[in-house]
Structure formats: C-alpha cells, structure tokens
Design an enzyme around this catalytic site. Structure first.
Site, PDB file in Angstrom:
ATOM      1  N   ARG A   1      -2.368  15.468 -10.289  1.00 46.09           N
ATOM      2  CA  ARG A   1      -3.461  14.489 -10.291  1.00 46.09           C
ATOM      3  C   ARG A   1      -4.764  15.000 -10.907  1.00 46.09           C
ATOM      4  O   ARG A   1      -5.413  14.269 -11.650  1.00 46.09           O
ATOM      5  CB  ARG A   1      -3.724  13.949  -8.875  1.00 46.09           C
ATOM      6  CG  ARG A   1      -2.531  13.177  -8.289  1.00 46.09           C
ATOM      7  CD  ARG A   1      -2.896  12.405  -7.028  1.00 46.09           C
ATOM      8  NE  ARG A   1      -3.771  11.308  -7.317  1.00 46.09           N
ATOM      9  CZ  ARG A   1      -5.075  11.306  -7.110  1.00 46.09           C
ATOM     10  NH1 ARG A   1      -5.658  12.330  -6.530  1.00 46.09           N
ATOM     11  NH2 ARG A   1      -5.803  10.269  -7.446  1.00 46.09           N
TER      12      ARG A   1
ATOM     13  N   PRO B   1       0.826  -1.210   0.000  1.00 43.33           N
ATOM     14  CA  PRO B   1       0.000   0.000   0.000  1.00 43.33           C
ATOM     15  C   PRO B   1       0.861   1.263   0.000  1.00 43.33           C
ATOM     16  O   PRO B   1       1.877   1.332   0.677  1.00 43.33           O
ATOM     17  CB  PRO B   1      -0.784  -0.116   1.307  1.00 43.33           C
ATOM     18  CG  PRO B   1       0.108  -0.916   2.206  1.00 43.33           C
ATOM     19  CD  PRO B   1       0.912  -1.839   1.328  1.00 43.33           C
ATOM     20  N   GLY B   2       0.455   2.245  -0.783  1.00 47.59           N
ATOM     21  CA  GLY B   2       1.101   3.551  -0.742  1.00 47.59           C
ATOM     22  C   GLY B   2       0.060   4.599  -0.373  1.00 47.59           C
ATOM     23  O   GLY B   2       0.063   5.168   0.714  1.00 47.59           O
ATOM     24  N   ARG B   3      -0.881   4.779  -1.300  1.00 47.23           N
ATOM     25  CA  ARG B   3      -1.909   5.798  -1.125  1.00 47.23           C
ATOM     26  C   ARG B   3      -2.618   5.701   0.226  1.00 47.23           C
ATOM     27  O   ARG B   3      -2.845   6.703   0.879  1.00 47.23           O
ATOM     28  CB  ARG B   3      -2.948   5.658  -2.251  1.00 47.23           C
ATOM     29  CG  ARG B   3      -3.939   6.796  -2.333  1.00 47.23           C
ATOM     30  CD  ARG B   3      -5.055   6.468  -3.337  1.00 47.23           C
ATOM     31  NE  ARG B   3      -4.558   6.006  -4.606  1.00 47.23           N
ATOM     32  CZ  ARG B   3      -4.266   6.802  -5.644  1.00 47.23           C
ATOM     33  NH1 ARG B   3      -4.459   8.105  -5.537  1.00 47.23           N
ATOM     34  NH2 ARG B   3      -3.816   6.297  -6.758  1.00 47.23           N
TER      35      ARG B   3
ATOM     36  N   TYR C   1      -5.397  12.592 -13.956  1.00 50.89           N
ATOM     37  CA  TYR C   1      -6.347  11.500 -13.656  1.00 50.89           C
ATOM     38  C   TYR C   1      -7.784  11.986 -13.496  1.00 50.89           C
ATOM     39  O   TYR C   1      -8.626  11.234 -12.984  1.00 50.89           O
ATOM     40  CB  TYR C   1      -5.960  10.804 -12.345  1.00 50.89           C
ATOM     41  CG  TYR C   1      -4.556  10.272 -12.270  1.00 50.89           C
ATOM     42  CD1 TYR C   1      -4.052   9.428 -13.254  1.00 50.89           C
ATOM     43  CD2 TYR C   1      -3.738  10.583 -11.185  1.00 50.89           C
ATOM     44  CE1 TYR C   1      -2.768   8.925 -13.159  1.00 50.89           C
ATOM     45  CE2 TYR C   1      -2.452  10.076 -11.079  1.00 50.89           C
ATOM     46  CZ  TYR C   1      -1.977   9.249 -12.079  1.00 50.89           C
ATOM     47  OH  TYR C   1      -0.709   8.745 -11.970  1.00 50.89           O
TER      48      TYR C   1
ATOM     49  N   TYR D   1       1.158  10.680  -4.403  1.00 47.22           N
ATOM     50  CA  TYR D   1       1.259  11.104  -5.798  1.00 47.22           C
ATOM     51  C   TYR D   1       1.069  12.619  -5.932  1.00 47.22           C
ATOM     52  O   TYR D   1       0.586  13.112  -6.940  1.00 47.22           O
ATOM     53  CB  TYR D   1       0.274  10.314  -6.683  1.00 47.22           C
ATOM     54  CG  TYR D   1       0.416   8.827  -6.449  1.00 47.22           C
ATOM     55  CD1 TYR D   1       1.519   8.144  -6.939  1.00 47.22           C
ATOM     56  CD2 TYR D   1      -0.500   8.126  -5.660  1.00 47.22           C
ATOM     57  CE1 TYR D   1       1.690   6.790  -6.683  1.00 47.22           C
ATOM     58  CE2 TYR D   1      -0.331   6.777  -5.394  1.00 47.22           C
ATOM     59  CZ  TYR D   1       0.767   6.117  -5.906  1.00 47.22           C
ATOM     60  OH  TYR D   1       0.942   4.791  -5.639  1.00 47.22           O
TER      61      TYR D   1
ATOM     62  N   CYS E   1       1.335  27.752 -18.089  1.00 46.18           N
ATOM     63  CA  CYS E   1       0.822  28.062 -19.424  1.00 46.18           C
ATOM     64  C   CYS E   1       0.161  26.844 -20.063  1.00 46.18           C
ATOM     65  O   CYS E   1       0.619  26.357 -21.100  1.00 46.18           O
ATOM     66  CB  CYS E   1       1.957  28.543 -20.309  1.00 46.18           C
ATOM     67  SG  CYS E   1       3.002  29.735 -19.487  1.00 46.18           S
ATOM     68  N   GLU E   2      -0.871  26.324 -19.448  1.00 46.04           N
ATOM     69  CA  GLU E   2      -1.627  25.198 -19.995  1.00 46.04           C
ATOM     70  C   GLU E   2      -3.055  25.324 -19.507  1.00 46.04           C
ATOM     71  O   GLU E   2      -3.274  25.611 -18.331  1.00 46.04           O
ATOM     72  CB  GLU E   2      -1.109  23.847 -19.454  1.00 46.04           C
ATOM     73  CG  GLU E   2       0.340  23.594 -19.662  1.00 46.04           C
ATOM     74  CD  GLU E   2       0.609  22.408 -20.567  1.00 46.04           C
ATOM     75  OE1 GLU E   2      -0.356  21.768 -21.021  1.00 46.04           O
ATOM     76  OE2 GLU E   2       1.794  22.147 -20.818  1.00 46.04           O
TER      77      GLU E   2
HETATM   78  C1  LIG Z   1       1.697   1.945  -7.547  1.00 45.13           C
HETATM   79  C2  LIG Z   1       1.822   0.561  -7.068  1.00 45.13           C
HETATM   80  C3  LIG Z   1       1.539   0.254  -5.735  1.00 45.13           C
HETATM   81  C4  LIG Z   1       0.969   1.256  -4.761  1.00 45.13           C
HETATM   82  O1  LIG Z   1      -0.331   1.615  -5.091  1.00 45.13           O
HETATM   83  P1  LIG Z   1      -1.195   2.474  -4.059  1.00 45.13           P
HETATM   84  O2  LIG Z   1      -2.446   2.769  -4.760  1.00 45.13           O
HETATM   85  O3  LIG Z   1      -0.422   3.714  -3.771  1.00 45.13           O
HETATM   86  O4  LIG Z   1      -1.412   1.645  -2.861  1.00 45.13           O
HETATM   87  C5  LIG Z   1       1.783  -1.035  -5.306  1.00 45.13           C
HETATM   88  N1  LIG Z   1       2.252  -1.982  -6.153  1.00 45.13           N
HETATM   89  C6  LIG Z   1       2.533  -1.715  -7.437  1.00 45.13           C
HETATM   90  C7  LIG Z   1       3.061  -2.794  -8.305  1.00 45.13           C
HETATM   91  C8  LIG Z   1       2.310  -0.442  -7.944  1.00 45.13           C
HETATM   92  O5  LIG Z   1       2.558  -0.197  -9.235  1.00 45.13           O
END
Ligand SMILES: *Cc1c(COP(=O)(O)O)cnc(C)c1O
Length: 426
Positions: free
Chosen positions: A313, A275-277, A317, A385, A356-357
C-alpha cells in the site's frame, strides 16, 4: 477503536504481547485481533439495522478463511470478486445463497461456478457482460439474477488508483445510460436484472459523495419504476475509511448511517453494503524487525525484514501507515496513535524493506523513536489490503497470519517455506 494498545510499556494485541508473537512465530507476521474484527463488523451491522441492510463483507480486502468464518458465524454475507474468492468463502462456511459476485472481467467458468453454487446475485458491469451471463446461464439451463452496476459520476476524493465512480473509470455503466440498458434487456430469458449497484471508491473520508450517489441512484430508481421495472435492492458498495493517521481521521460508520438512513428508510427495495476496509483495516498489524541501519546523503534508512511484497500500500497508493516500536523506551510508550506524536529521542527515517526496488518502503521521512538492530516495529492498520495484496516477489515466502483471541493466539496461515515457493514448478 481497536485492541492494539500499549500496556506495561509494550504493545499488546488484546491480551497477548506483540513481542511474544514475534518471538514464537517470527517476523514479518500479520497479527489480527478477533475482538476488533467483530467490533467493527457489529458497528456496521448495528448502524444499518434500522433499515435491515444486508452486510456483504468484501472478501478481497482480507480473505483468510478463519477470519471469514468468524464473520460468517456472526451472520455476515460476502462480496466476492473472483472464482477463488467464491471458493474461499464457501470453504469458510459462508452460505453461497447470500453471496454477491462482482468484478469487471468474469470468465465463463467463473459464471458457471457461481450459478452452480446458487449465489444471490451478480453485480454486472457492462452490456457485454449482461449478454454473456444470459448466454452462459442458458447453456446450463439456469436463470441468473443480477444488479446493474451504475457509475454515478461522483468524486469520492480518494487516490486516483482507488476512485471508481467517476465518468471514465472502467467500472459500471454510465448512469445516464442505465434506463436504456434496463429497457434493452427487459426480456432476457436467463438473466433477471433486479438490482442496482454502485461503489464510489475507497477509502472515502467524506459523507457527501455517498449522499450524492444515493440521491442519483434513487432518482434513477424512480425513473426505472415509472418505466415498469421493479428494483428489488440497492447495493451501495463499500469504501468507508479507517484511521490510518490518528484516532479521529475517519468518521465512525454511525455518522455515515446518520446521513444515509433518512434517505434509505421506508423504501420498497432492500439495501446492501460491501464494506471491507472498515471491518478489517484496524483489526490487523504487520510486525517486522529492524535488520540494519544505513545512511545515504542526508537520508537515514531503517532496513526491516518486511517489504513491499508484504505490504504494497505505501508504494502503490502513497498510503500512510502509522509505525511505532512494539517495545519503546518508557517516554515513548503510546497512549494514542497520532501522526503528530513526537518521540522523546527521535530521528527522521525511511523505513525500507529488503527488496530490490527504490519503491520498497513502509514509511518515508518519518519521525520515529531511534531504533537499533533487533527492535520490533509494528505497522498499524494493515488488516485491509495488507496480506491480501502480498506476493512472492524476490522469492520471499509470504508472512504468516496470526489470530489473537483474548489471551491466546493461533496461526491461521503458516509462513510459506522455500519448498512452497518451487512446489508448483516441479
Ligand atoms: C473493493 C470493493 C469493495 C470494498 O471496499 P472497501 O474500501 O474495502 O470497503 C466493495 N465493493 C466493490 C465493488 C469493490 O470493488
């Protein structure tokens, strides 16, 4: 839940007024809450404790070494996607032996670096990469360990640019080819493929895509086991969503765990998550100041000092970030951040940056409290992100990063200077 709340009529990060940070550090600025970062990391770790899962924080989501250090001190492992992230994670004090190295385009130099520091495993994306890692490991007399990334062909129901587990994406090996790949590369001398990896996309707001992916992966593990392959771990990737629009938009990770634990417990292989987000998303905001107002046709623009180079973002996105003044008039002090919140004296505006976009915006058609030059705005849920994807486009020095801990704060990355912008060109 996070620690960005309105108290005494203004926005605080933990016990520090956002306006104080803006005054002392300037804007734009990223501000992180240590308590929020820890809270979300511990939520994930606790939710999956019953199966003793390994949590590998996705460094790409927000990689400041000071934040990584906070997580490493908690026992968190790391998922890195480049030589730069590997270097950064080691600088932060992370243990390379607990790191997972991912990415569809690893270079030979990156593979050698990763082998030399002794990473736990590569997540491998293709047959060509399998052959190359085996060859590179042989050239330096080492043996690599890897997990095969499979593409489970499930729909994570997220943005086209961040859905990664459907047939036709560039990621992983199609699940129906996985057995053939394991068979073909059973006897490599310098690479042992002992795990399975998947990552279906991000942000994922539903449980079912994870359940579907796990069931498909487990059926595959059964077939591989029958063929005599020993699978030592299953890595489920990341993607858990966070609350961008309101406090109940995303499921708490405990809900994902509730659905997944029964499938994952008592298995002869370990579970890893990336997990990151979920860990850092709500732990950061972007502070920006109103520079000007203008109108064009029927549209009202609020021009602020943060742009798409600081937070890409929204335009990349079509992402929604809740925006609100840090020091609103009394009737507009927030209890909860909810996209349906109606300001007492509001107007519909586009919040745009100086770049400038036409794609340079932070919010579009947004009903916000009326603002004037000098007002401070907070762009919430910007920890993941956000800074990580920032750039110097239009030769804008990148914003500083600030880490709040209780009633004090520290600059954990200084604002770039004009000299920084040209230093590498001299
Ligand atoms: C980006 C990514 C993550 C992290 O995703 P989150 O949405 O930030 O949790 C984990 N594994 C892989 C392979 C990724 O590309």
């Amino acid at each position: 839940m996070d620690f960005f709340n309105y108290k005494n009529g203004e926005l605080y990060c933990e016990d520090v007024p956002a306006a104080r940070i803006a005054r002392e550090v300037g804007t734009p600025a990223y501000v992180y809450s240590k308590a929020t970062l820890l809270r979300h990391y511990r939520q994930v770790a606790d939710a999956f404790k019953p199966i003793d899962a390994t949590i590998c924080y996705s460094v790409k989501s927000c990689g400041n070494i000071n934040l990584l250090k906070v997580l490493a001190d908690e026992g968190c492992s790391f998922d890195v996607t480049s030589g730069g992230e590997l270097f950064r994670s080691i600088q932060a004090g992370g243990d390379p032996k607990k790191m997972i190295y991912a990415g569809v385009g690893k270079t030979d130099a990156e593979i050698i670096d990763a082998l030399n520091v002794g990473i736990a495993a590569f997540n491998i994306e293709s047959e060509a990469e399998i052959e190359n890692i085996d060859r590179v490991a042989a050239s330096i007399g080492k043996t690599a360990i890897g997990a095969l990334r499979i593409n489970p062909d499930v729909d994570a129901k997220t943005h086209a640019k961040t859905t990664t587990g459907r047939k036709g994406n560039k990621f992983g090996v199609d699940i129906d080819r996985a057995e053939a790949v394991f068979e073909k590369y059973r006897h490599l001398k310098h690479l042992r493929i002992a795990g399975l990896h998947l990552h279906i996309g991000s942000p994922v707001y539903e449980i079912q895509p994870y359940v579907d992916a796990v069931m498909k992966a487990q059926a595959l593990i059964d077939r591989l086991t029958a063929l005599g392959h020993k699978i030592e771990w299953l890595d489920l990737g990341g993607g858990f969503a966070v609350n961008y629009r309101n406090p109940t938009q995303a499921l708490p990770v405990t809900e994902h765990a509730k659905a997944l634990l029964p499938l994952l417990k008592d298995k002869p292989y370990k579970i890893a998550l990336e997990p990151g987000r979920y860990i850092v998303g709500n732990a950061g905001i972007l502070l920006t100041q109103v520079l000007y107002r203008k109108s064009s046709g029927s549209r009202q623009f609020v021009i602020v000092d943060a742009g798409m180079n600081d937070l890409i973002r929204p335009t990349l996105y079509d992402a929604y970030h809740f925006v609100w003044p840090a020091q609103p008039r009394p009737d507009d002090v927030l209890e909860t951040r909810d996209e349906d919140r109606k300001p007492a004296d509001g107007e519909v505006v586009d919040v745009v940056g100086p770049i400038c976009e036409s794609g340079d915006y932070l919010a579009k058609d947004r009903l916000l409290p009326r603002t004037a030059r000098g007002d401070l705005l907070a762009v919430f849920t910007a920890g993941a992100y956000g800074f990580a994807m920032s750039s110097n486009y239009n030769n804008r020095p990148r914003a500083p990063e600030v880490l709040v801990n209780g009633s004090s704060y520290r600059i954990i990355r200084r604002r770039e200077t004009y000299e920084d912008l040209v230093a590498l060109e001299r």
